[in-house]
Design a protein around this motif. Structure first.
Motif, PDB file in Angstrom:
ATOM      1  N   HIS A 132       0.827  -1.202   0.000  1.00  0.00           N
ATOM      2  CA  HIS A 132       0.000   0.000   0.000  1.00  0.00           C
ATOM      3  C   HIS A 132       0.871   1.266   0.000  1.00  0.00           C
ATOM      4  O   HIS A 132       2.022   1.237   0.428  1.00  0.00           O
ATOM      5  CB  HIS A 132      -0.918   0.019   1.225  1.00  0.00           C
ATOM      6  N   THR A 133       0.312   2.358  -0.475  1.00  0.00           N
ATOM      7  CA  THR A 133       0.967   3.659  -0.424  1.00  0.00           C
ATOM      8  C   THR A 133       0.697   4.249   0.949  1.00  0.00           C
ATOM      9  O   THR A 133      -0.460   4.404   1.348  1.00  0.00           O
ATOM     10  CB  THR A 133       0.388   4.594  -1.510  1.00  0.00           C
ATOM     11  N   LEU A 134       1.753   4.590   1.679  1.00  0.00           N
ATOM     12  CA  LEU A 134       1.604   5.056   3.052  1.00  0.00           C
ATOM     13  C   LEU A 134       2.015   6.513   3.206  1.00  0.00           C
ATOM     14  O   LEU A 134       2.973   6.967   2.581  1.00  0.00           O
ATOM     15  CB  LEU A 134       2.455   4.205   3.997  1.00  0.00           C
ATOM     16  N   THR A 135       1.277   7.214   4.056  1.00  0.00           N
ATOM     17  CA  THR A 135       1.643   8.572   4.454  1.00  0.00           C
ATOM     18  C   THR A 135       1.496   8.666   5.967  1.00  0.00           C
ATOM     19  O   THR A 135       0.708   7.945   6.579  1.00  0.00           O
ATOM     20  CB  THR A 135       0.771   9.650   3.782  1.00  0.00           C
ATOM     21  N   TYR A 136       2.265   9.556   6.538  1.00  0.00           N
ATOM     22  CA  TYR A 136       2.244   9.768   7.987  1.00  0.00           C
ATOM     23  C   TYR A 136       1.897  11.228   8.238  1.00  0.00           C
ATOM     24  O   TYR A 136       2.527  12.131   7.680  1.00  0.00           O
ATOM     25  CB  TYR A 136       3.613   9.422   8.585  1.00  0.00           C
ATOM     26  N   TRP A 137       0.873  11.441   9.053  1.00  0.00           N
ATOM     27  CA  TRP A 137       0.406  12.783   9.376  1.00  0.00           C
ATOM     28  C   TRP A 137       0.535  13.007  10.876  1.00  0.00           C
ATOM     29  O   TRP A 137       0.030  12.222  11.673  1.00  0.00           O
ATOM     30  CB  TRP A 137      -1.053  12.954   8.949  1.00  0.00           C
ATOM     31  N   ARG A 138       1.213  14.080  11.225  1.00  0.00           N
ATOM     32  CA  ARG A 138       1.394  14.439  12.626  1.00  0.00           C
ATOM     33  C   ARG A 138       0.469  15.613  12.946  1.00  0.00           C
ATOM     34  O   ARG A 138       0.392  16.583  12.184  1.00  0.00           O
ATOM     35  CB  ARG A 138       2.843  14.848  12.876  1.00  0.00           C
ATOM     36  N   GLN A 139      -0.195  15.521  14.074  1.00  0.00           N
ATOM     37  CA  GLN A 139      -1.099  16.597  14.476  1.00  0.00           C
ATOM     38  C   GLN A 139      -0.308  17.776  15.012  1.00  0.00           C
ATOM     39  O   GLN A 139       0.618  17.613  15.806  1.00  0.00           O
ATOM     40  CB  GLN A 139      -2.083  16.080  15.526  1.00  0.00           C
ATOM     41  N   LYS A 140      -0.683  18.980  14.559  1.00  0.00           N
ATOM     42  CA  LYS A 140      -0.061  20.199  15.050  1.00  0.00           C
ATOM     43  C   LYS A 140      -0.758  20.624  16.340  1.00  0.00           C
ATOM     44  O   LYS A 140      -1.837  20.132  16.666  1.00  0.00           O
ATOM     45  CB  LYS A 140      -0.153  21.305  13.995  1.00  0.00           C
ATOM     46  N   ASP A 141      -0.151  21.548  17.060  1.00  0.00           N
ATOM     47  CA  ASP A 141      -0.703  22.012  18.327  1.00  0.00           C
ATOM     48  C   ASP A 141      -2.110  22.582  18.198  1.00  0.00           C
ATOM     49  O   ASP A 141      -2.920  22.479  19.107  1.00  0.00           O
ATOM     50  CB  ASP A 141       0.210  23.076  18.973  1.00  0.00           C
ATOM     51  N   ASN A 142      -2.427  23.161  17.016  1.00  0.00           N
ATOM     52  CA  ASN A 142      -3.743  23.747  16.813  1.00  0.00           C
ATOM     53  C   ASN A 142      -4.780  22.721  16.349  1.00  0.00           C
ATOM     54  O   ASN A 142      -5.910  23.066  16.037  1.00  0.00           O
ATOM     55  CB  ASN A 142      -3.670  24.905  15.808  1.00  0.00           C
ATOM     56  N   GLY A 143      -4.380  21.453  16.269  1.00  0.00           N
ATOM     57  CA  GLY A 143      -5.292  20.400  15.843  1.00  0.00           C
ATOM     58  C   GLY A 143      -5.246  20.092  14.360  1.00  0.00           C
ATOM     59  O   GLY A 143      -5.846  19.116  13.914  1.00  0.00           O
ATOM     60  N   GLY A 144      -4.555  20.923  13.587  1.00  0.00           N
ATOM     61  CA  GLY A 144      -4.399  20.669  12.145  1.00  0.00           C
ATOM     62  C   GLY A 144      -3.397  19.562  11.916  1.00  0.00           C
ATOM     63  O   GLY A 144      -2.866  18.958  12.851  1.00  0.00           O
ATOM     64  N   TRP A 145      -3.111  19.296  10.657  1.00  0.00           N
ATOM     65  CA  TRP A 145      -2.230  18.181  10.295  1.00  0.00           C
ATOM     66  C   TRP A 145      -1.089  18.630   9.416  1.00  0.00           C
ATOM     67  O   TRP A 145      -1.264  19.513   8.580  1.00  0.00           O
ATOM     68  CB  TRP A 145      -3.031  17.102   9.555  1.00  0.00           C
ATOM     69  N   GLU A 146       0.071  17.999   9.606  1.00  0.00           N
ATOM     70  CA  GLU A 146       1.202  18.209   8.719  1.00  0.00           C
ATOM     71  C   GLU A 146       1.753  16.855   8.314  1.00  0.00           C
ATOM     72  O   GLU A 146       1.861  15.943   9.143  1.00  0.00           O
ATOM     73  CB  GLU A 146       2.274  19.079   9.355  1.00  0.00           C
ATOM     74  N   LYS A 147       2.048  16.749   7.028  1.00  0.00           N
ATOM     75  CA  LYS A 147       2.614  15.511   6.511  1.00  0.00           C
ATOM     76  C   LYS A 147       4.061  15.439   6.981  1.00  0.00           C
ATOM     77  O   LYS A 147       4.803  16.401   6.879  1.00  0.00           O
ATOM     78  CB  LYS A 147       2.531  15.511   4.977  1.00  0.00           C
ATOM     79  N   ALA A 148       4.440  14.298   7.508  1.00  0.00           N
ATOM     80  CA  ALA A 148       5.801  14.129   8.030  1.00  0.00           C
ATOM     81  C   ALA A 148       6.398  12.851   7.482  1.00  0.00           C
ATOM     82  O   ALA A 148       5.735  12.064   6.826  1.00  0.00           O
ATOM     83  CB  ALA A 148       5.764  14.100   9.559  1.00  0.00           C
ATOM     84  N   GLY A 149       7.661  12.640   7.818  1.00  0.00           N
ATOM     85  CA  GLY A 149       8.347  11.394   7.428  1.00  0.00           C
ATOM     86  C   GLY A 149       8.509  11.325   5.990  1.00  0.00           C
ATOM     87  O   GLY A 149       8.571  10.537   5.207  1.00  0.00           O
TER      88      GLY A 149
END
Length: 149
Positions: A132-149
């Motif tokens: 599968h194609t994988l992505t990792y999303w980390r939650q920011k302090d404000n509750g939004g998301w940023e793509k990481a890794g």
């Protein structure tokens, strides 16, 4: 293969983050299935989605409500897709053997729980090994998301 996003919750609980992701799903014109660990959790989320914000409205249903084919968001504790959803949301460590039948999968896990993080790593490896194609999303302090890794 299916695109699987791992969503590492660190700033808010699942009950707060999930409705926002579901709103975006509906805005994109997609349907969703949300799989939870128990019928009790399904009923709790079913009630919560009606009141999570004062001016919000997120159409959804579960087995108790019936008419799955009419529900843009279906809540369940079973491996099913009765509303023909393209998006699958997995929470509370729930695993799925039917990942290939969805366009996108969102695996939400509690980053403040070491066991949940360890279990997510096992699911990541299994999904990667399956191609599968994988992505990792980390939650920011404000509750939004940023793509990481």
């Amino acid at each position: 293969m299916t695109e699987i996003g791992f969503y590492h919750l660190t700033a808010t609980a699942m009950d707060r983050a999930l409705p926002k992701l579901l709103e975006r799903t509906l805005e994109a014109g997609e349907r969703a299935v949300v799989r939870l660990a128990s019928e009790e959790r399904v009923q709790a989320l079913n009630a919560h989605l009606w009141v999570y914000e004062e001016k919000s409205w997120l159409p959804h249903g579960c087995r108790k409500d019936g008419e799955a084919e009419l529900q843009p968001v279906w809540l369940t504790d079973r491996e099913e897709n009765p509303n023909g959803a393209a998006f699958l949301f997995l929470a509370e460590g729930v695993e799925a053997s039917d990942l290939d039948s969805f366009k996108r999968v969102f695996d939400l896990f509690d980053g403040r729980d070491d066991q949940a993080v360890a279990a997510a790593r096992v699911r990541w490896k299994a999904a990667k090994d399956a191609g599968h194609t994988l992505t990792y999303w980390r939650q920011k302090d404000n509750g939004g998301w940023e793509k990481a890794g």
